[in-house]
Motif scaffolding. Structure first.
Motif, mmCIF file in Angstrom:
data_model
loop_
_atom_site.group_PDB
_atom_site.id
_atom_site.type_symbol
_atom_site.label_atom_id
_atom_site.label_comp_id
_atom_site.label_asym_id
_atom_site.label_seq_id
_atom_site.Cartn_x
_atom_site.Cartn_y
_atom_site.Cartn_z
ATOM 1 N N UNK A 87 0.882 -1.228 0.168
ATOM 2 C CA UNK A 87 -0.010 0.012 0.039
ATOM 3 C C UNK A 87 0.904 1.478 0.064
ATOM 4 N N UNK A 88 2.049 1.459 0.802
ATOM 5 C CA UNK A 88 2.781 2.324 0.620
ATOM 6 C C UNK A 88 3.637 2.668 -0.654
ATOM 7 N N UNK A 89 3.956 1.421 -1.429
ATOM 8 C CA UNK A 89 4.575 1.842 -2.672
ATOM 9 C C UNK A 89 3.360 2.286 -3.679
ATOM 10 N N UNK A 90 2.183 1.919 -3.326
ATOM 11 C CA UNK A 90 1.175 2.332 -4.306
ATOM 12 C C UNK A 90 0.685 3.904 -3.941
ATOM 13 N N UNK A 91 1.004 4.231 -2.680
ATOM 14 C CA UNK A 91 0.727 5.460 -2.343
ATOM 15 C C UNK A 91 1.833 6.347 -2.998
ATOM 16 N N UNK A 92 3.153 6.195 -3.060
ATOM 17 C CA UNK A 92 3.907 6.922 -3.723
ATOM 18 C C UNK A 92 3.803 7.091 -5.228
ATOM 19 N N UNK A 93 3.371 5.917 -5.745
ATOM 20 C CA UNK A 93 3.056 5.894 -7.473
ATOM 21 C C UNK A 93 1.911 7.006 -7.601
ATOM 22 N N UNK A 94 0.972 6.607 -6.917
ATOM 23 C CA UNK A 94 -0.277 7.426 -6.768
ATOM 24 C C UNK A 94 0.128 9.142 -6.810
ATOM 25 N N UNK A 95 0.944 9.381 -5.870
ATOM 26 C CA UNK A 95 1.369 10.810 -5.623
ATOM 27 C C UNK A 95 2.038 11.318 -6.767
ATOM 28 N N UNK A 96 2.905 10.493 -7.442
ATOM 29 C CA UNK A 96 3.798 10.907 -8.450
ATOM 30 C C UNK A 96 3.314 10.280 -9.849
ATOM 31 N N UNK A 97 1.930 10.061 -10.047
ATOM 32 C CA UNK A 97 1.475 9.144 -11.142
ATOM 33 C C UNK A 97 1.616 10.132 -12.309
ATOM 34 N N UNK A 127 -4.478 -8.181 -14.796
ATOM 35 C CA UNK A 127 -3.659 -7.175 -14.597
ATOM 36 C C UNK A 127 -4.288 -6.071 -15.437
ATOM 37 N N UNK A 128 -4.065 -4.896 -15.115
ATOM 38 C CA UNK A 128 -4.929 -3.890 -15.962
ATOM 39 C C UNK A 128 -3.983 -2.476 -15.705
ATOM 40 N N UNK A 129 -4.387 -1.635 -16.249
ATOM 41 C CA UNK A 129 -3.678 -0.110 -16.015
ATOM 42 C C UNK A 129 -3.949 0.546 -14.439
ATOM 43 N N UNK A 130 -2.810 0.894 -13.932
ATOM 44 C CA UNK A 130 -2.839 1.481 -12.609
ATOM 45 C C UNK A 130 -3.942 2.488 -12.493
ATOM 46 N N UNK A 131 -4.859 2.622 -11.601
ATOM 47 C CA UNK A 131 -5.677 3.796 -11.415
ATOM 48 C C UNK A 131 -5.608 3.959 -9.864
ATOM 49 N N UNK A 132 -5.983 5.411 -9.655
ATOM 50 C CA UNK A 132 -6.207 5.796 -8.399
ATOM 51 C C UNK A 132 -7.283 5.138 -7.717
ATOM 52 N N UNK A 133 -7.248 5.014 -6.405
ATOM 53 C CA UNK A 133 -8.463 4.649 -5.625
ATOM 54 C C UNK A 133 -8.468 2.849 -5.600
ATOM 55 N N UNK A 134 -7.799 2.301 -6.278
ATOM 56 C CA UNK A 134 -7.791 0.831 -6.280
ATOM 57 C C UNK A 134 -6.459 0.263 -5.449
ATOM 58 N N UNK A 135 -6.908 -0.577 -4.881
ATOM 59 C CA UNK A 135 -5.739 -1.188 -4.086
ATOM 60 C C UNK A 135 -5.205 -2.363 -4.661
ATOM 61 N N UNK A 136 -4.013 -2.519 -5.297
ATOM 62 C CA UNK A 136 -3.583 -3.592 -5.993
ATOM 63 C C UNK A 136 -2.726 -4.683 -5.143
ATOM 64 N N UNK A 137 -2.588 -5.655 -5.600
ATOM 65 C CA UNK A 137 -1.843 -6.875 -5.095
ATOM 66 C C UNK A 137 -0.325 -6.830 -5.404
ATOM 67 N N UNK A 138 -0.210 -6.376 -6.562
ATOM 68 C CA UNK A 138 1.394 -6.314 -7.118
ATOM 69 C C UNK A 138 1.249 -5.324 -8.178
ATOM 70 N N UNK A 139 2.452 -5.075 -8.708
ATOM 71 C CA UNK A 139 2.612 -4.066 -9.879
ATOM 72 C C UNK A 139 3.651 -4.406 -10.850
ATOM 73 N N UNK A 140 3.386 -4.131 -12.174
ATOM 74 C CA UNK A 140 4.419 -4.299 -13.248
ATOM 75 C C UNK A 140 4.570 -2.940 -13.732
ATOM 76 N N UNK A 141 6.139 -2.664 -14.081
ATOM 77 C CA UNK A 141 6.379 -1.286 -14.622
ATOM 78 C C UNK A 141 7.159 -1.562 -15.766
ATOM 79 N N UNK A 142 7.007 -0.987 -16.687
ATOM 80 C CA UNK A 142 7.659 -0.874 -18.029
ATOM 81 C C UNK A 142 7.951 0.343 -18.479
ATOM 82 N N UNK A 143 8.787 0.503 -19.538
ATOM 83 C CA UNK A 143 9.007 1.773 -20.311
ATOM 84 C C UNK A 143 7.865 1.863 -21.394
ATOM 85 N N UNK A 144 7.499 3.170 -21.766
ATOM 86 C CA UNK A 144 6.434 3.261 -22.692
ATOM 87 C C UNK A 144 7.124 2.986 -24.082
#
Lengths: 146, 57
Positions: free
Chosen positions: A102-112, A129-146
């Protein structure tokens, strides 16, 4: 929004990062390690923890050093550095506890807004798996370059 | 600034990065091995999308 971020050391193979957490409880060496995940081509796991006296990583310790957000922001920053170095790779991460996730998510959200310009973040929720959205509590994350 | 230092811009801010040739590889650390094994099991159960576009659908 700019987060305080600790200076980091990086290994010559660009797979390991180290930095010092500095606070009231002392100085603690933090390790971040990127490792290929068997069976998931091009996907790397983020391992994170403290270096203990025996030279091993302890990923369960809680240091209570008063700098939690700076430490987590530094860990996430290494994700971006790693992906800038290896733009064809993807990074999977999940907190060692639900609270850390949740803390990781909070930092991502603040800098989205700034993250979204160069990186795509997917989140896992309800087994999908789906695009990161605010207000959703995720179980895990996947990040890649655009 | 040392010769092996550079400032890297990230979405969270600038980071001072120093290449450290003496850093130990922790790839075989038991905690890392355990986390990688857990990740492999997790992604076997919940496979990541094969492309960015698929994940954004």
């Amino acid at each position: 929004m700019t987060q305080p971020i600790y200076p980091v050391d990086i290994s010559v193979d660009n797979l390991s990062f180290e930095f010092d957490s500095i606070g009231p409880a002392g100085i603690f060496r933090k390790i971040v390690v990127y490792s290929p995940i068997p069976g998931a081509s091009g996907v790397y796991n983020v391992g994170f923890g403290d270096l203990n006296d025996e030279g091993f990583i302890d990923d369960t310790v809680v240091t209570n050093n008063g700098d939690r957000n700076t430490v987590l922001a530094t860990v996430i920053s290494t994700v971006f550095i790693f992906l800038d170095t290896f733009p064809d790779r993807r990074v999977y991460f999940k907190g060692s506890t639900a609270i850390r996730t949740q803390l990781y998510q909070r930092i991502i959200r603040a800098n989205q807004a700034t993250i979204g310009g160069s990186f795509v973040i997917l989140g896992l929720i309800e087994e999908h798996w789906g695009p990161f959205q605010n207000g959703v509590e995720y179980d895990a994350f996947l990040i890649q370059k655009t | 600034m040392k010769s092996k230092q550079k400032i890297v811009k990230t979405p969270l801010g600038e980071v001072v990065v120093t290449v450290n040739e003496k850093m130990v590889s922790h790839q075989n650390d038991p905690a890392i091995q355990r986390k990688v094994a857990e990740a492999a099991q997790f992604l076997k159960k919940y496979p990541v999308p094969s492309t960015v576009e698929e994940g954004l659908d």
